[in-house]
Design a protein around this motif. Structure first.
Motif, short mmCIF file in Angstrom:
data_model
loop_
_atom_site.label_atom_id
_atom_site.label_comp_id
_atom_site.label_asym_id
_atom_site.label_seq_id
_atom_site.Cartn_x
_atom_site.Cartn_y
_atom_site.Cartn_z
N THR A 60 3.39 3.15 2.48
CA THR A 60 4.20 1.94 2.34
C THR A 60 3.30 0.74 2.10
O THR A 60 2.07 0.82 2.21
N SER A 61 3.91 -0.38 1.79
CA SER A 61 3.16 -1.54 1.33
C SER A 61 2.97 -2.58 2.41
O SER A 61 3.73 -2.67 3.38
N THR A 62 1.92 -3.36 2.23
CA THR A 62 1.69 -4.59 2.99
C THR A 62 1.64 -5.73 1.98
O THR A 62 1.75 -5.50 0.77
N THR A 63 1.50 -6.96 2.46
CA THR A 63 1.44 -8.09 1.54
C THR A 63 0.14 -8.86 1.71
O THR A 63 -0.45 -8.90 2.79
N PHE A 64 -0.32 -9.44 0.63
CA PHE A 64 -1.47 -10.34 0.67
C PHE A 64 -1.22 -11.45 -0.34
O PHE A 64 -0.33 -11.37 -1.18
N LYS A 65 -2.05 -12.50 -0.24
CA LYS A 65 -1.85 -13.66 -1.10
C LYS A 65 -3.15 -14.06 -1.76
O LYS A 65 -4.21 -14.10 -1.12
N LEU A 66 -3.07 -14.32 -3.06
CA LEU A 66 -4.19 -14.87 -3.80
C LEU A 66 -3.93 -16.35 -4.02
O LEU A 66 -2.97 -16.74 -4.70
#
Length: 533
Positions: A462-468
């Motif tokens: 499953t996925s996680t989130t990150f930010k650029l």
């Protein structure tokens, strides 16, 4: 007077504190507003068909299938069309009674027209060859008058002006007795048919190419249902064909029982030069575990290509069982017969575990995700040089509201890109012909979902989130700094490199174009990402 002086002093001090910016209960400084990426491909309209195709799964609704009911695809181009052929498989066995090896065509790899079946009947040579082999094995074995057949995993290639269609037919009757608990099933056969024109669907059958052949190390009987030590040298299924730069023709085949084999073919006939001894059936080029003793290897579906840019042969392999756990590995070699090595230097020909892993069961948020993603076809567009990966994906088990959801098999096409050190990566979202725009830093800013494809048997990652961020920093489940090489499309995040492309967010509602990225971690496992806002 004293009170007046004190009052005046307090006013002065209050004024001074206000002027110095340290007033009582000050308002907090507003944080700088994060820049927002400008719209990108915002007018693009992609596929809208549902991944749950059960309402149109029947044979009567086949003109609505598009990529529904696809398993083990093989693809080639003829004229303006790509043609896809496949295993006999469909939800609810909708194909039964209508022929064998379903096929469809497309001009854009997105919209597919179901055309029918390549073969109307079972080639007669299969039953004849089967019973001849039975008589040679054990003279007292009676012929099988009505064999039970499976029609599996073809491979199509253009050779000169003809199209060669290698197909697999498996006889599933027990060899001795009437129970598969106490007997191995009959052998598999690979046959060959040829056509001058795929649009005509006219095939000339050329008969048997190769079959599963006993090597004398095991009997035809099984001690129990847990006895998986097969009786044959190589299992004659899952053909893949290649012509080397030197003009040699090779068939790569096999699965599970003793590893993957390569056998040289006569270019004129498309068949081995002879099949008189066991050595004529080929040499093992890949295995899993101790290939000298392990006859149940949990790998299959070899697909082989040669990349002129890198100078390597690439051998794609399917690991584990096909309903859920299926995952795709790849190894490479400078020689057609190996040895094949993984990204970590492991010798796959000798049985080392193969890395990198390119696909694995996964789930982006807002979707059921996909499992059973392997047994791939790899092909290249001759006009654009773009490489593609095609396979089926299955819905997971137990999806609410769908009977036998794991039997829903959707054909999937994805772009392949190549790392700077010459390894393929598969893009995370299915191909939708999204226009590829110039990459800039401001297109990259935003929030992403990321799936780190750890290898876990029958488990969806499953996925996680990150930010650029626009200042080059990274937040969320990733950290460090990021930078983009716009000319190569390489995004660096910390010490990881990703290939960035314009793609399609199949899981959003409504679906829309977005930025997608794919890379490999230090363990050789796929890392898939997509921008969500």
């Amino acid at each position: 007077m004293k009170k007046y002086i004190l009052y005046l002093f307090s006013i002065i001090m209050f004024a001074t504190s206000c002027n110095s910016g340290s007033a009582i209960d000050p308002e907090p400084e507003p944080e700088p507003e994060e820049k927002v990426s400008p719209p990108r491909n915002e007018d693009f309209v992609g596929p809208t068909y549902s991944d749950n195709y059960t309402s149109v799964a029947s044979w009567a609704a086949r003109d609505q299938w598009n990529l529904a009911n696809v398993h083990d695809p093989t693809i080639t181009k003829s004229g303006d069309y790509y043609y896809m052929y496949q295993t006999d498989a469909s939800y609810g066995n909708a194909h039964d009674g209508h022929g064998h090896f379903p096929y469809r065509r497309s001009k854009d790899l997105v919209n597919w027209e179901f055309m029918g079946m390549a073969f109307e009947t079972v080639p007669a040579w299969v039953k004849d060859s089967l019973n001849n082999k039975r008589a040679q094995m054990i003279p007292s074995l009676p012929p099988i008058e009505n064999p039970d057949y499976g029609f599996w995993a073809p491979c199509i290639r253009k050779v000169g002006n003809k199209y060669r269609f290698y197909y697999s037919i498996v006889v599933t009757n027990p060899i001795v007795g009437s129970s598969t608990e106490t007997s191995w099933t009959e052998r598999a056969f690979i046959g060959l048919a040829e056509s001058d024109d795929l649009a005509s669907n006219v095939w000339e059958d050329k008969g048997m190419v190769i079959c599963s052949e006993p090597d004398g190390l095991e009997t035809y009987t099984r001690s129990s249902s847990n006895d998986w030590s097969g009786y044959f040298q190589f299992n004659a299924i899952d053909p893949s064909f290649i012509v080397t730069p030197e003009g040699e023709h090779w068939l790569i085949y096999g699965s599970w029982h003793s590893g993957i084999a390569a056998v040289q073919l006569d270019p004129e006939t498309g068949k081995p030069y002879q099949l008189e001894t066991l050595e004529d059936y080929g040499v093992r080029i890949a295995g899993r575990g101790d290939v000298s003793t392990n006859r149940w290897q949990a790998l299959e579906a070899p697909e082989i290509i040669y990349n002129e840019e890198t100078g390597y042969y690439y051998l794609f392999l399917a690991y584990d069982e096909l309903s859920v756990a299926y995952n795709t590995r790849v190894a490479r070699s400078e020689n057609i017969t190996g040895p094949y090595y993984g990204i970590n230097g492991g010798n796959i020909t000798d049985g080392d575990e193969c890395w990198p892993m390119l696909t694995h069961p996964y789930k982006f948020s807002g979707s059921n995700g996909w499992v059973g993603i392997s047994h791939c076809c790899i092909f290249q567009d001759a006009e654009t040089d773009q490489w593609y990966f095609s396979s089926q994906g299955r819905l997971p088990e137990g999806v609410p509201g769908i009977n036998a959801s794991n039997a829903v098999m959707m054909g999937q096409v994805r772009a392949i890109e190549w790392t700077e050190d010459g390894w393929p990566v598969v893009m995370p979202e299915r191909y939708a012909a999204v226009p590829q725009l110039a990459l800039t830093d401001d297109a990259i800013w935003g929030t992403y979902e990321l799936i780190n494809m750890k290898y876990e048997y029958q488990t969806q990652q499953t996925s996680t989130t990150f930010k650029l961020n626009s200042d080059g920093s990274v937040g969320g489940t990733m950290s460090g700094q990021w930078s983009l090489n716009a000319s190569t499309g390489i995004l660096t995040i910390g010490n990881l490199e990703f290939i960035v492309r314009d793609g399609y967010n199949w899981e959003s509602s409504p679906r829309k174009a977005t930025i997608v990225l794919s890379g490999l971690n230090a363990q050789g496992q796929a890392m898939w990402g997509k921008k969500i806002y």
